[in-house]
Scaffold this active site. Structure first.
Site, PDB file in Angstrom:
ATOM      1  N   CYS A 152      53.409  38.494  35.490  1.00  0.00           N
ATOM      2  CA  CYS A 152      54.252  39.482  36.253  1.00  0.00           C
ATOM      3  C   CYS A 152      54.817  38.664  37.637  1.00  0.00           C
ATOM      4  O   CYS A 152      53.972  38.269  38.393  1.00  0.00           O
ATOM      5  CB  CYS A 152      53.723  40.656  36.604  1.00  0.00           C
ATOM      6  SG  CYS A 152      54.559  41.812  37.739  1.00  0.00           S
ATOM      7  N   CYS A 159      61.522  43.473  49.465  1.00  0.00           N
ATOM      8  CA  CYS A 159      62.824  43.723  48.399  1.00  0.00           C
ATOM      9  C   CYS A 159      63.821  44.087  49.145  1.00  0.00           C
ATOM     10  O   CYS A 159      63.772  44.868  50.305  1.00  0.00           O
ATOM     11  CB  CYS A 159      62.338  44.976  47.565  1.00  0.00           C
ATOM     12  SG  CYS A 159      63.550  45.280  46.210  1.00  0.00           S
ATOM     13  N   CYS A 163      63.402  51.815  46.968  1.00  0.00           N
ATOM     14  CA  CYS A 163      63.311  52.948  45.963  1.00  0.00           C
ATOM     15  C   CYS A 163      62.038  53.788  46.727  1.00  0.00           C
ATOM     16  O   CYS A 163      61.151  52.968  47.250  1.00  0.00           O
ATOM     17  CB  CYS A 163      62.565  52.365  44.768  1.00  0.00           C
ATOM     18  SG  CYS A 163      64.173  51.382  44.019  1.00  0.00           S
ATOM     19  N   CYS A 166      58.415  53.262  45.829  1.00  0.00           N
ATOM     20  CA  CYS A 166      57.954  51.923  45.580  1.00  0.00           C
ATOM     21  C   CYS A 166      57.218  51.383  46.770  1.00  0.00           C
ATOM     22  O   CYS A 166      58.151  51.328  48.010  1.00  0.00           O
ATOM     23  CB  CYS A 166      58.879  51.021  45.057  1.00  0.00           C
ATOM     24  SG  CYS A 166      58.262  49.276  44.765  1.00  0.00           S
ATOM     25  N   CYS A 391      51.953  47.968  38.867  1.00  0.00           N
ATOM     26  CA  CYS A 391      53.313  47.890  39.434  1.00  0.00           C
ATOM     27  C   CYS A 391      53.446  48.729  40.800  1.00  0.00           C
ATOM     28  O   CYS A 391      53.006  49.656  40.781  1.00  0.00           O
ATOM     29  CB  CYS A 391      54.247  48.801  38.295  1.00  0.00           C
ATOM     30  SG  CYS A 391      54.382  47.773  37.036  1.00  0.00           S
TER      31      CYS A 391
HETATM   32  N1  SAH Z   1      62.875  45.492  41.474  1.00  0.00           N
HETATM   33  C1  SAH Z   1      62.728  45.413  40.044  1.00  0.00           C
HETATM   34  C2  SAH Z   1      61.514  44.861  39.430  1.00  0.00           C
HETATM   35  C3  SAH Z   1      60.176  45.198  40.075  1.00  0.00           C
HETATM   36  S1  SAH Z   1      59.282  46.819  40.073  1.00  0.00           S
HETATM   37  C4  SAH Z   1      62.852  46.946  39.574  1.00  0.00           C
HETATM   38  O1  SAH Z   1      62.906  48.088  40.238  1.00  0.00           O
HETATM   39  O2  SAH Z   1      63.123  47.159  38.300  1.00  0.00           O
HETATM   40  C5  SAH Z   1      58.670  46.798  38.469  1.00  0.00           C
HETATM   41  C6  SAH Z   1      58.693  48.210  37.938  1.00  0.00           C
HETATM   42  O3  SAH Z   1      57.631  49.029  38.556  1.00  0.00           O
HETATM   43  C7  SAH Z   1      59.999  48.984  38.229  1.00  0.00           C
HETATM   44  O4  SAH Z   1      60.396  49.757  36.926  1.00  0.00           O
HETATM   45  C8  SAH Z   1      59.717  49.902  39.150  1.00  0.00           C
HETATM   46  O5  SAH Z   1      60.433  50.918  39.308  1.00  0.00           O
HETATM   47  C9  SAH Z   1      58.291  50.141  38.905  1.00  0.00           C
HETATM   48  N2  SAH Z   1      57.373  50.819  40.104  1.00  0.00           N
HETATM   49  C10 SAH Z   1      57.599  50.708  41.411  1.00  0.00           C
HETATM   50  N3  SAH Z   1      56.817  51.238  42.332  1.00  0.00           N
HETATM   51  C11 SAH Z   1      55.897  51.966  41.519  1.00  0.00           C
HETATM   52  C12 SAH Z   1      54.909  52.871  41.436  1.00  0.00           C
HETATM   53  N4  SAH Z   1      54.393  53.184  42.848  1.00  0.00           N
HETATM   54  N5  SAH Z   1      54.324  53.204  40.456  1.00  0.00           N
HETATM   55  C13 SAH Z   1      54.583  52.983  39.093  1.00  0.00           C
HETATM   56  N6  SAH Z   1      55.578  52.227  39.061  1.00  0.00           N
HETATM   57  C14 SAH Z   1      56.416  51.653  40.066  1.00  0.00           C
HETATM   58 FE1  SF4 Z   2      62.822  46.718  44.900  1.00  0.00          FE
HETATM   59 FE2  SF4 Z   2      60.652  48.507  44.410  1.00  0.00          FE
HETATM   60 FE3  SF4 Z   2      62.833  49.272  44.133  1.00  0.00          FE
HETATM   61 FE4  SF4 Z   2      62.012  47.315  42.338  1.00  0.00          FE
HETATM   62  S1  SF4 Z   2      61.479  49.640  42.491  1.00  0.00           S
HETATM   63  S2  SF4 Z   2      64.192  47.484  43.186  1.00  0.00           S
HETATM   64  S3  SF4 Z   2      60.938  46.412  43.852  1.00  0.00           S
HETATM   65  S4  SF4 Z   2      62.250  48.847  46.072  1.00  0.00           S
END
Ligand code: SAH
Ligand code: SF4
Length: 416
Positions: A152, A159, A163, A166, A391
């Site tokens: 990964c 970032c 989100c 996240c 993740c």
């Molecule tokens: N920025 C990209 C890739 C990195 S995040 C994206 O958002 O797709 C990788 C995955 O982990 C994404 O699907 C994201 O939404 C998820 N993710 C982020 N925070 C998380 C959390 N706390 N628990 C589970 N999945 C999460």
């Molecule tokens: Fe960025 Fe996290 Fe959103 Fe992926 S899920 S775009 S890493 S803020």
């Protein structure tokens, strides 16, 4: 009232509260840092043409360059050479000349953690653009399974996006990684796992077989570097991981989705997480710029997708937020006509988050509905929780956690 509609009602109430809280959240952050190259550049992450250019700059004759590039490419990406000294098919004089001006350095590993399920996490130190500012750190995670080993990889420090569920999104600082720093993560993993061509194994198979751009950062906000890096990772004369084994996950940067198919040709994963714009605006604020309909249209047009090359839709399971059967129904309905897989991700909590992971029986119900509708819906098992490698738990040390936060994280990882 039947149980399904009761669920729906409670969901929309919670949803509204969440939307109110997130409505004014800024959509994007600006990258604060620019990359300052080291005095001696590393060849890792450069294209063949760029390597030839570097050779030209140090006086290698034009007639020799193509052959030298080929030799270097092999030593760097097949053999995993860490210095020019090891490159014995290149003359001593030439090696000395290379060493004087260039390196094959990868990011520095500052910590390695091995989880009790075999997951490994490396903390990598990257130079900061500002000499006063302390160096940045990103994480890279290796997840071994019986039939594959997935790495990964991160695309940014922090970032660009925010989100709301996240952990990485809460980090203030953002810097785009260079192609070298992205390829460097694969190099480091192979170094640490002793996974280069010389490795003697009973099967001869590689340990790192798959790459997912699912670490820190939004890869499509760092498009060129991610593209250049993945083209190197997929190159048959080098690392040679097939494009079908490389997955790029995006929160939905629509204009760069088609480019991903055209210019990189890797598998696509979409962080969908919600089936209604109102909720997705709050979970993934980028949705305010590129709403669900536009996102799905880009998926329909994604070059190269087919039933054999499906797009993965990631869906994080948030208790009473997006996990009702009503949501599952809408999800199935909206993906009709797109060659899709659905990946349900149990939410990984972090200190200070306002969300909780859905109950297991709710995840099962959701998953069963989706499965009965014809989608394989693996629930991604959280891996490496004891080392915070799952993740959304990736958050570099750049922003130091308080002792209390640290204890909370540890406790959560142990008891979850
Ligand atoms: N920025 C990209 C890739 C990195 S995040 C994206 O958002 O797709 C990788 C995955 O982990 C994404 O699907 C994201 O939404 C998820 N993710 C982020 N925070 C998380 C959390 N706390 N628990 C589970 N999945 C999460
Ligand atoms: Fe960025 Fe996290 Fe959103 Fe992926 S899920 S775009 S890493 S803020």
């Amino acid at each position: 009232m039947n149980p399904v509609s009761a669920e729906t009602n409670s969901t929309s109430e919670t949803t509204n509260a969440h939307v109110a809280a997130g409505a004014n959240a800024p959509l994007e952050k600006i990258a604060l840092e620019t990359y300052v190259p080291p005095a001696k550049p590393s060849l890792v992450g450069l294209s063949r043409a760029e390597i030839a250019e570097q050779l030209g700059a140090i006086g290698v004759a034009p007639a020799q360059r193509k052959m030298r590039v080929q030799q270097l490419w092999h030593w760097i990406y097949v053999r995993g050479a860490k210095s020019f000294e090891e490159m014995t098919s290149i003359s001593k004089e030439m090696r000395a000349q290379l060493d004087q001006h260039l390196t094959v350095a990868r990011p520095e590993v500052v910590a390695e953690q091995v989880s009790n399920d075999g997951t490994r996490k490396w903390l990598l130190r990257l130079p900061s653009g500002d000499s006063i500012e302390k160096a940045h750190e990103v994480e890279c995670v290796y997840i071994p399974e019986t039939d594959r080993g997935t790495l990964c990889v991160s695309s940014q420090v922090g970032c660009t996006l925010n989100c709301s569920f996240c952990h990485t999104g809460t980090q203030r600082l953002v810097r785009n990684l260079t192609a070298g720093e992205i390829v460097g993560q694969i190099m480091v993993a192979r170094d640490r796992l002793n996974d280069w061509a010389g490795r003697v194994t009973p099967t001869g198979s590689r340990l790192v077989t798959n790459v997912v751009m699912m670490g820190m950062g939004e890869p499509l906000y760092n498009f060129e570097a991610v593209r250049d890096a993945l083209l190197i990772v997929a190159d048959n004369e080098g690392i040679g991981i097939s494009r079908r084994r490389i997955t790029l996950s995006t929160s939905g940067v629509v204009p760069n989705i088609i480019r991903t198919g055209d210019e990189i040709g890797v598998m696509l994963a979409i962080s969908l997480h919600a089936v209604r714009d109102e909720l997705r605006n709050e979970l993934v604020p980028l949705n305010r710029k590129y709403p669900i309909a536009e996102l799905l249209q880009a998926c329909r047009e994604y070059p190269g997708s087919s039933n054999a090359r499906r797009i993965t839709f990631e869906y994080v399971m948030l208790k009473d937020v997006n996990d009702s059967l009503e949501d599952a129904k809408l999800l199935v309905k909206m993906l009709k006509g797109i060659p899709a897989k659905i990946n349900l991700i149990p939410f990984n909590p972090w200190p200070g988050t306002r969300y909780e992971c859905s109950d297991w029986d709710q995840i099962e119900k959701f998953s069963e509905y989706v499965f009965n509708a014809g989608y394989s819906s693996p629930v991604r098992t959280p891996r490496g929780r004891d080392i915070l490698a799952a993740c959304g738990q990736l958050k570099s040390e750049t922003e130091k956690l308080s002792v209390r936060e640290r204890q909370a994280l540890r406790a959560m990882a142990m008891t979850d």
